[in-house]
Design an enzyme around this catalytic site. Structure first.
Site, mmCIF file in Angstrom:
data_model
loop_
_atom_site.group_PDB
_atom_site.id
_atom_site.type_symbol
_atom_site.label_atom_id
_atom_site.label_comp_id
_atom_site.label_asym_id
_atom_site.label_seq_id
_atom_site.Cartn_x
_atom_site.Cartn_y
_atom_site.Cartn_z
ATOM 1 N N ASP A 63 44.802 49.045 28.238
ATOM 2 C CA ASP A 63 43.340 49.040 28.368
ATOM 3 C C ASP A 63 42.889 50.367 28.966
ATOM 4 O O ASP A 63 43.155 50.637 30.145
ATOM 5 C CB ASP A 63 42.883 47.896 29.281
ATOM 6 C CG ASP A 63 43.124 46.511 28.695
ATOM 7 O OD1 ASP A 63 44.107 46.338 27.941
ATOM 8 O OD2 ASP A 63 42.351 45.590 29.013
ATOM 9 N N LYS A 109 36.467 46.488 24.406
ATOM 10 C CA LYS A 109 36.320 45.731 25.644
ATOM 11 C C LYS A 109 35.032 46.173 26.329
ATOM 12 O O LYS A 109 34.702 47.359 26.331
ATOM 13 C CB LYS A 109 37.542 45.975 26.529
ATOM 14 C CG LYS A 109 37.512 45.309 27.906
ATOM 15 C CD LYS A 109 38.829 45.598 28.639
ATOM 16 C CE LYS A 109 38.773 45.193 30.098
ATOM 17 N NZ LYS A 109 40.022 45.530 30.817
ATOM 18 N N LYS A 113 37.049 41.940 23.688
ATOM 19 C CA LYS A 113 37.361 41.422 25.019
ATOM 20 C C LYS A 113 36.155 41.600 25.930
ATOM 21 O O LYS A 113 35.623 42.707 26.081
ATOM 22 C CB LYS A 113 38.573 42.147 25.617
ATOM 23 C CG LYS A 113 38.928 41.707 27.043
ATOM 24 C CD LYS A 113 40.191 42.406 27.528
ATOM 25 C CE LYS A 113 40.467 42.144 29.005
ATOM 26 N NZ LYS A 113 41.706 42.817 29.475
#
Length: 294
Positions: free
Chosen positions: A140, A203, A239
């Site tokens: 991430d 995300k 996400k």
């Protein structure tokens, strides 16, 4: 400004009117929230959690104990699917890899100068490569928001592409930090640039300095993912992270993704919730009593 980056963004038909986005979100929730707010969906959502510890006080011992709780969940609740992943700082990837006994739980690491993305590109690439060497299945990273807001899209995309290469077989989630981007137009552009640069997932947020996930940002990101899929045939995951704490919150994000992207995205391969508090709250809803397992 005209270059291939700005031109690609300009071609997109994704809504960037903030008022319209808010109206669409309200309409979707009004029409579909109630039908999705049930135990079957709660169980699914539990299985989409990236169970997260990102504290200054994290240590090899605390991360090992955190991982052991995930192992214990499999033994104590065999009737439920476990969380999707454990998300930690990159220096703990090897600890989680050593302690984790559950084969269907992935290891996710934040990387690339998380949470600000403010460090040398070479450091970002090295950190990502070291996390993957340590056992990370997923990385991430944070989009370089400063360069993005300056309009330096080429530098933004090059950084993402370099970290994607450093991931090798690991999947790359790009955090847009939507609370700093603020507008639907910025969130749309950041989504498009990230996907064309190699993101496997978009995300919302780090959950650190800026406001976390929002349903409006989710709607714009989902529309961009849909448009990209129609253009390329490639499915990009989504996400939500930062402030997603209650069962109701989780169901709302599920409802937006289901309405915009459809059933194909409703697996933990393409839908995730990054959270530290959510797991206990969802588990309490599923079991019908307050539970503090994690």
């Amino acid at each position: 400004m005209s270059d291939k980056y700005h031109d690609t963004v300009a071609k997109s038909q994704v809504i960037e009117d903030d008022v319209k986005v808010s109206a669409e979100v309200a309409k979707i929730l009004e029409e579909h929230f109630d039908e999705n707010n049930n135990q079957e969906v709660w169980k699914f959502l539990f299985n989409t959690i990236d169970l997260t510890t990102l504290k200054a006080t994290d240590s090899p011992r605390s991360v090992a104990e955190f991982t052991e709780r995930v192992n214990a969940f499999d033994e104590e609740h065999p009737e439920l699917k476990n969380v999707a992943a454990i998300c930690v700082y990159p220096n703990f990837a090897q600890i989680v890899r050593t302690v984790l006994d559950v084969s269907d739980v992935d290891i996710a690491c934040v990387s690339g100068g998380f949470p600000s993305s403010q460090t040398f590109s070479e450091v970002k690439v090295a950190e990502t490569a070291l996390a993957v060497d340590g056992g990370a299945d997923e990385i991430d990273i944070v989009l370089n928001v400063g360069n993005f807001l300056d309009g330096d899209y080429e530098e933004v995309c090059d950084e993402i592409a370099e970290q994607k290469a450093a991931c090798r077989d690991a999947r790359l989630k790009v955090i847009l930090e939507t609370g700093a981007l603020k507008t639907a137009a910025n969130i749309k552009a950041a989504s498009i640039l990230s996907m064309y640069s190699g993101a496997d997932f978009l995300k919302t947020s780090t959950g650190k300095e800026y406001p976390g996930a929002s349903l409006e940002a989710t709607y714009v990101m989902a529309q961009a993912i849909k448009e990209y899929h129609e253009a390329t045939g490639t499915m990009i995951g989504f996400k939500a992270a930062g402030g997603v704490a209650t069962t109701e919150d989780a169901v709302k994000y599920y409802t937006i993704i289901k309405a915009v992207l459809g059933e194909k995205w409703l697996t933990n391969e393409y839908f995730r919730l990054g959270a530290s508090r959510l797991a206990n709250n969802l588990l309490s809803s599923i079991l019908g009593e307050e539970t503090k397992f994690f």
